[in-house]
Design an enzyme around this catalytic site. Structure first.
Site, PDB file in Angstrom:
ATOM      1  N   PHE A  82       0.824  -1.219   0.000  1.00 44.48           N
ATOM      2  CA  PHE A  82       0.000   0.000   0.000  1.00 44.48           C
ATOM      3  C   PHE A  82       0.862   1.275   0.000  1.00 44.48           C
ATOM      4  CE2 PHE A  82      -2.331   2.760   3.317  1.00 44.48           C
ATOM      5  CZ  PHE A  82      -2.968   3.534   2.369  1.00 44.48           C
ATOM      6  N   LYS A 119       8.637  -9.211  -1.628  1.00 44.14           N
ATOM      7  CA  LYS A 119       8.426 -10.667  -1.584  1.00 44.14           C
ATOM      8  C   LYS A 119       7.092 -11.077  -2.212  1.00 44.14           C
ATOM      9  CE  LYS A 119       8.363 -14.256   2.039  1.00 44.14           C
ATOM     10  NZ  LYS A 119       8.357 -14.437   3.512  1.00 44.14           N
ATOM     11  N   LYS A 126       7.790  -4.208  15.269  1.00 39.42           N
ATOM     12  CA  LYS A 126       8.172  -2.924  14.663  1.00 39.42           C
ATOM     13  C   LYS A 126       9.059  -2.114  15.628  1.00 39.42           C
ATOM     14  CE  LYS A 126       7.095  -1.266  11.279  1.00 39.42           C
ATOM     15  NZ  LYS A 126       7.706  -1.306   9.918  1.00 39.42           N
ATOM     16  N   TYR A 180       2.679  -7.303  16.396  1.00 35.77           N
ATOM     17  CA  TYR A 180       3.037  -6.418  15.283  1.00 35.77           C
ATOM     18  C   TYR A 180       3.830  -5.216  15.797  1.00 35.77           C
ATOM     19  CZ  TYR A 180       2.592  -2.473  12.060  1.00 35.77           C
ATOM     20  OH  TYR A 180       2.861  -1.365  11.291  1.00 35.77           O
ATOM     21  N   ILE A 219      13.476  -9.609   2.012  1.00 30.26           N
ATOM     22  CA  ILE A 219      14.503  -8.785   2.679  1.00 30.26           C
ATOM     23  C   ILE A 219      15.313  -9.596   3.688  1.00 30.26           C
ATOM     24  CG2 ILE A 219      13.327  -6.558   2.373  1.00 30.26           C
ATOM     25  CD1 ILE A 219      12.552  -6.763   5.417  1.00 30.26           C
ATOM     26  N   HIS A 239      -6.506  -4.778  22.491  1.00 25.23           N
ATOM     27  CA  HIS A 239      -6.816  -3.676  21.561  1.00 25.23           C
ATOM     28  C   HIS A 239      -6.381  -2.310  22.113  1.00 25.23           C
ATOM     29  CE1 HIS A 239     -10.174  -2.069  18.661  1.00 25.23           C
ATOM     30  NE2 HIS A 239      -8.976  -1.562  18.417  1.00 25.23           N
ATOM     31  N   THR A 265       6.310   2.999  13.069  1.00 21.28           N
ATOM     32  CA  THR A 265       4.882   3.301  13.210  1.00 21.28           C
ATOM     33  C   THR A 265       4.597   3.935  14.565  1.00 21.28           C
ATOM     34  OG1 THR A 265       2.725   2.223  13.553  1.00 21.28           O
ATOM     35  CG2 THR A 265       4.642   0.841  13.843  1.00 21.28           C
ATOM     36  N   ASP A 266       3.523   4.709  14.645  1.00 18.82           N
ATOM     37  CA  ASP A 266       3.145   5.293  15.942  1.00 18.82           C
ATOM     38  C   ASP A 266       2.732   4.198  16.931  1.00 18.82           C
ATOM     39  OD1 ASP A 266       0.637   4.576  14.892  1.00 18.82           O
ATOM     40  OD2 ASP A 266      -0.322   6.497  15.346  1.00 18.82           O
ATOM     41  N   GLU A 267       2.463   2.986  16.414  1.00 21.57           N
ATOM     42  CA  GLU A 267       1.988   1.915  17.307  1.00 21.57           C
ATOM     43  C   GLU A 267       3.076   1.450  18.272  1.00 21.57           C
ATOM     44  OE1 GLU A 267      -0.568  -0.964  15.466  1.00 21.57           O
ATOM     45  OE2 GLU A 267      -1.097   0.411  13.852  1.00 21.57           O
ATOM     46  N   THR A 273       2.152  -6.441   8.355  1.00 23.97           N
ATOM     47  CA  THR A 273       1.617  -5.183   8.887  1.00 23.97           C
ATOM     48  C   THR A 273       0.265  -5.272   9.604  1.00 23.97           C
ATOM     49  OG1 THR A 273       0.514  -4.685   6.784  1.00 23.97           O
ATOM     50  CG2 THR A 273       2.764  -3.841   7.069  1.00 23.97           C
TER      51      THR A 273
HETATM   52  P1  NAD Z   1       1.334  -3.618   3.293  1.00 25.05           P
HETATM   53  O1  NAD Z   1       1.017  -4.801   4.128  1.00 25.05           O
HETATM   54  O2  NAD Z   1       0.268  -3.040   2.398  1.00 25.05           O
HETATM   55  O3  NAD Z   1       2.585  -3.930   2.355  1.00 25.05           O
HETATM   56  C1  NAD Z   1       3.725  -4.588   2.829  1.00 25.05           C
HETATM   57  C2  NAD Z   1       4.578  -4.933   1.614  1.00 25.05           C
HETATM   58  O4  NAD Z   1       5.784  -5.572   2.081  1.00 25.05           O
HETATM   59  C3  NAD Z   1       3.914  -5.932   0.648  1.00 25.05           C
HETATM   60  O5  NAD Z   1       4.109  -5.517  -0.682  1.00 25.05           O
HETATM   61  C4  NAD Z   1       4.629  -7.241   0.939  1.00 25.05           C
HETATM   62  O6  NAD Z   1       4.676  -8.115  -0.187  1.00 25.05           O
HETATM   63  C5  NAD Z   1       6.014  -6.742   1.319  1.00 25.05           C
HETATM   64  N1  NAD Z   1       6.760  -7.703   2.149  1.00 25.05           N
HETATM   65  C6  NAD Z   1       6.302  -8.356   3.242  1.00 25.05           C
HETATM   66  N2  NAD Z   1       7.270  -9.157   3.737  1.00 25.05           N
HETATM   67  C7  NAD Z   1       8.364  -8.983   2.943  1.00 25.05           C
HETATM   68  C8  NAD Z   1       9.675  -9.528   2.940  1.00 25.05           C
HETATM   69  N3  NAD Z   1      10.047 -10.404   3.864  1.00 25.05           N
HETATM   70  N4  NAD Z   1      10.534  -9.112   1.987  1.00 25.05           N
HETATM   71  C9  NAD Z   1      10.151  -8.225   1.026  1.00 25.05           C
HETATM   72  N5  NAD Z   1       8.930  -7.700   0.977  1.00 25.05           N
HETATM   73  C10 NAD Z   1       8.038  -8.069   1.925  1.00 25.05           C
HETATM   74  O7  NAD Z   1       1.877  -2.521   4.308  1.00 25.05           O
HETATM   75  P2  NAD Z   1       1.728  -0.932   4.334  1.00 25.05           P
HETATM   76  O8  NAD Z   1       0.474  -0.581   4.999  1.00 25.05           O
HETATM   77  O9  NAD Z   1       2.021  -0.401   2.980  1.00 25.05           O
HETATM   78  O10 NAD Z   1       2.908  -0.551   5.331  1.00 25.05           O
HETATM   79  C11 NAD Z   1       4.222  -0.281   4.840  1.00 25.05           C
HETATM   80  C12 NAD Z   1       5.115   0.081   6.000  1.00 25.05           C
HETATM   81  O11 NAD Z   1       4.598   1.225   6.689  1.00 25.05           O
HETATM   82  C13 NAD Z   1       5.237  -1.022   7.052  1.00 25.05           C
HETATM   83  O12 NAD Z   1       6.569  -1.068   7.494  1.00 25.05           O
HETATM   84  C14 NAD Z   1       4.303  -0.568   8.169  1.00 25.05           C
HETATM   85  O13 NAD Z   1       4.725  -1.074   9.415  1.00 25.05           O
HETATM   86  C15 NAD Z   1       4.463   0.934   8.070  1.00 25.05           C
HETATM   87  N6  NAD Z   1       3.319   1.724   8.537  1.00 25.05           N
HETATM   88  C16 NAD Z   1       2.060   1.467   8.055  1.00 25.05           C
HETATM   89  C17 NAD Z   1       0.990   2.260   8.467  1.00 25.05           C
HETATM   90  C18 NAD Z   1      -0.402   2.032   7.934  1.00 25.05           C
HETATM   91  O14 NAD Z   1      -1.347   2.671   8.379  1.00 25.05           O
HETATM   92  N7  NAD Z   1      -0.603   1.171   6.951  1.00 25.05           N
HETATM   93  C19 NAD Z   1       1.203   3.305   9.380  1.00 25.05           C
HETATM   94  C20 NAD Z   1       2.509   3.536   9.849  1.00 25.05           C
HETATM   95  C21 NAD Z   1       3.548   2.745   9.419  1.00 25.05           C
HETATM   96  P1  TYD Z   2      -6.516  -1.510  11.513  1.00 22.51           P
HETATM   97  O1  TYD Z   2      -6.937  -0.941  10.197  1.00 22.51           O
HETATM   98  O2  TYD Z   2      -6.303  -2.980  11.625  1.00 22.51           O
HETATM   99  O3  TYD Z   2      -5.236  -0.693  11.964  1.00 22.51           O
HETATM  100  P2  TYD Z   2      -4.451  -0.695  13.396  1.00 22.51           P
HETATM  101  O4  TYD Z   2      -5.000  -1.748  14.264  1.00 22.51           O
HETATM  102  O5  TYD Z   2      -3.069  -1.008  12.960  1.00 22.51           O
HETATM  103  O6  TYD Z   2      -4.642   0.675  13.933  1.00 22.51           O
HETATM  104  O7  TYD Z   2      -7.609  -1.109  12.593  1.00 22.51           O
HETATM  105  C1  TYD Z   2      -7.936   0.250  12.833  1.00 22.51           C
HETATM  106  C2  TYD Z   2      -8.947   0.271  13.971  1.00 22.51           C
HETATM  107  O8  TYD Z   2     -10.156  -0.350  13.524  1.00 22.51           O
HETATM  108  C3  TYD Z   2      -8.506  -0.512  15.190  1.00 22.51           C
HETATM  109  O9  TYD Z   2      -8.956   0.169  16.363  1.00 22.51           O
HETATM  110  C4  TYD Z   2      -9.233  -1.834  15.066  1.00 22.51           C
HETATM  111  C5  TYD Z   2     -10.517  -1.447  14.356  1.00 22.51           C
HETATM  112  N1  TYD Z   2     -11.086  -2.502  13.478  1.00 22.51           N
HETATM  113  C6  TYD Z   2     -12.410  -2.904  13.649  1.00 22.51           C
HETATM  114  O10 TYD Z   2     -13.154  -2.393  14.490  1.00 22.51           O
HETATM  115  N2  TYD Z   2     -12.886  -3.896  12.828  1.00 22.51           N
HETATM  116  C7  TYD Z   2     -12.106  -4.494  11.886  1.00 22.51           C
HETATM  117  O11 TYD Z   2     -12.605  -5.415  11.189  1.00 22.51           O
HETATM  118  C8  TYD Z   2     -10.756  -4.047  11.704  1.00 22.51           C
HETATM  119  C9  TYD Z   2      -9.867  -4.661  10.666  1.00 22.51           C
HETATM  120  C10 TYD Z   2     -10.292  -3.043  12.524  1.00 22.51           C
END
Ligand code: NAD
Ligand code: TYD
Length: 348
Positions: free
Chosen positions: A12, A35, A158, A154, A65, A280, A130-132, A90
């Site tokens: 993403f 991957k 991270k 997770y 990686i 949670h 991540t902020d998490e 993720t």
């Molecule tokens: P995503 O799950 O959509 O994508 C992860 C990508 O990494 C995929 O394309 C997957 O194929 C690839 N991948 C997984 N394991 C791998 C490996 N071993 N080697 C090579 N590639 C691999 O994730 P995202 O939401 O795009 O998140 C990207 C980064 O941003 C992550 O590090 C996540 O922790 C961080 N992040 C995400 C959010 C969010 O809201 N989505 C917020 C803050 C930080």
């Molecule tokens: P998520 O998108 O999984 O992100 P994160 O847990 O990494 O913040 O979830 C966002 C919020 O939505 C989290 O409080 C959990 C809640 N949630 C639901 O209530 N129902 C769902 O089916 C999912 C996937 C998340």
């Protein structure tokens, strides 16, 4: 030419970064190591790969990686200037059922990249954290100085990668920057995360499984603002520094759910209050003061960005329908069927 390694660039956020960076920097060539797990999708990069102006500067490498030999030979061959590590497992819910995959990719994979960066004298390594990693906060916001208190596999994996990356700065002098962004929203997000799951379920008239009381709070950041911030810190940040990247848009999950239903003209009766996620986190909130002071600011306004995002999923069924019809069905059955069957029905 500046040569940049992007890992996880078929996911993403990584795919948005590749797109933004190739358009913004005509002098950049990006090597995208992914991957292609269930979350990786080459079609996220279709426009980039179909446009000669960008495809000539994008090399896709299918690989892990955590594969030392592959990573080392890629560094030797490409002589990268910069690396940004997006690759990760993720999804919090999956980490609760299968923590091992998170340790292998998020922690060990990051170690493999850092070792190669050190050996090949990389100019700068950006670890996308991540902020998490801070854990939950009832009131106020975490700053970059706050203690880390991750509470699920997770966020713990991270946090391990986040501090491991920093240790390569403190111990070996590698130029490392760590970023901690809040929840991203936008097109191409895998439909297991809250917003794309609820939008696509609503479009299919399926129940929206809202965990617990629906009052957990997340701060929403547009994915393009996140990518612009990463580009900004890569070029302007300080070595060894951590930067929070918040959107300044805190909403309860119930608010997000209602916004989705209203935008799509779907009834509240689709909401199901299901059993809560284990451990949670109640609320995430970060202060972005440090990055704002350095000169970055977001450009997307939430109320508009979220509606555009919802409309994108509405208009791009060809992107998510194949995802939801594959192995995803088994995932969904395991994760939700029982919870929905025993749910309390719609929100109050
Ligand atoms: P995503 O799950 O959509 O994508 C992860 C990508 O990494 C995929 O394309 C997957 O194929 C690839 N991948 C997984 N394991 C791998 C490996 N071993 N080697 C090579 N590639 C691999 O994730 P995202 O939401 O795009 O998140 C990207 C980064 O941003 C992550 O590090 C996540 O922790 C961080 N992040 C995400 C959010 C969010 O809201 N989505 C917020 C803050 C930080
Ligand atoms: P998520 O998108 O999984 O992100 P994160 O847990 O990494 O913040 O979830 C966002 C919020 O939505 C989290 O409080 C959990 C809640 N949630 C639901 O209530 N129902 C769902 O089916 C999912 C996937 C998340």
């Amino acid at each position: 030419m500046t040569t940049v390694l992007v890992t996880g660039g078929a996911g993403f956020i990584g795919s948005h970064f590749v797109r933004c960076a190739l358009h913004k920097h005509p002098g950049w060539r990006i090597v995208n190591l992914d991957k292609l797990t269930y979350a990786g999708n080459r079609s996220n990069l279709k426009d980039i790969e179909g446009d000669p102006a960008t495809s000539s500067r994008h090399r896709f490498v299918h690989g892990d990686i955590a594969d030392e030999n592959l990573v080392d030979s890629l560094f030797a061959e490409e002589k990268f200037d910069y690396a940004l590590n997006f690759a990760a497992e993720t999804h919090v819910d999956r980490s609760i059922g299968d923590p091992g995959a998170f340790i292998l990719t998020d922690v060990y994979g990051t170690y493999v990249l850092l070792e190669a960066a050190k050996k090949h004298n990389l100019s700068r390594f950006v670890q996308i954290s991540t902020d998490e990693v801070y854990g939950s906060i009832e009131e106020g916001s975490f700053t970059e100085e706050s203690a880390l208190n991750p509470r699920n596999p997770y966020s713990a994996s991270k946090a391990g990668a986040d501090r491991l990356a920093y240790s390569y700065f403190a111990t070996y002098g590698l130029d490392v920057i760590v970023t901690r962004a809040s929840n991203n929203y936008g097109p191409f997000q895998y439909p297991e995360k809250l917003i794309p799951l609820f939008v696509t379920n609503a479009l299919e008239d399926k129940p929206l499984p809202l965990y617990g009381d629906g009052m957990n709070v997340r701060d929403w950041l547009h994915v393009e603002d996140h990518c612009a911030a990463l580009d900004f810190v890569l070029l302007n940040g300080g070595a060894g520094e951590v930067y929070n990247i918040g959107g300044g848009n805190e909403r309860t999950n119930a608010e997000i759910t209602r916004l989705i239903l209203e935008t799509l003209g779907k009834p509240d009766s689709l909401i199901r209050h299901v059993e809560d996620r284990k451990g949670h986190d109640r609320r995430y909130s970060v202060s972005t003061e440090k990055l704002l002071t350095l000169g970055w600011s977001p450009t997307h306004q939430f109320e508009q960005g979220i509606v555009e995002t919802i409309r994108w999923y509405e208009s791009n069924r060809a992107w998510w329908e194949p995802i939801k019809s594959g192995e995803y069905k088994e995932y969904y059955r395991k994760m939700y069927d029982e919870r929905i069957r025993t749910s309390k029905g719609q929100a109050q």
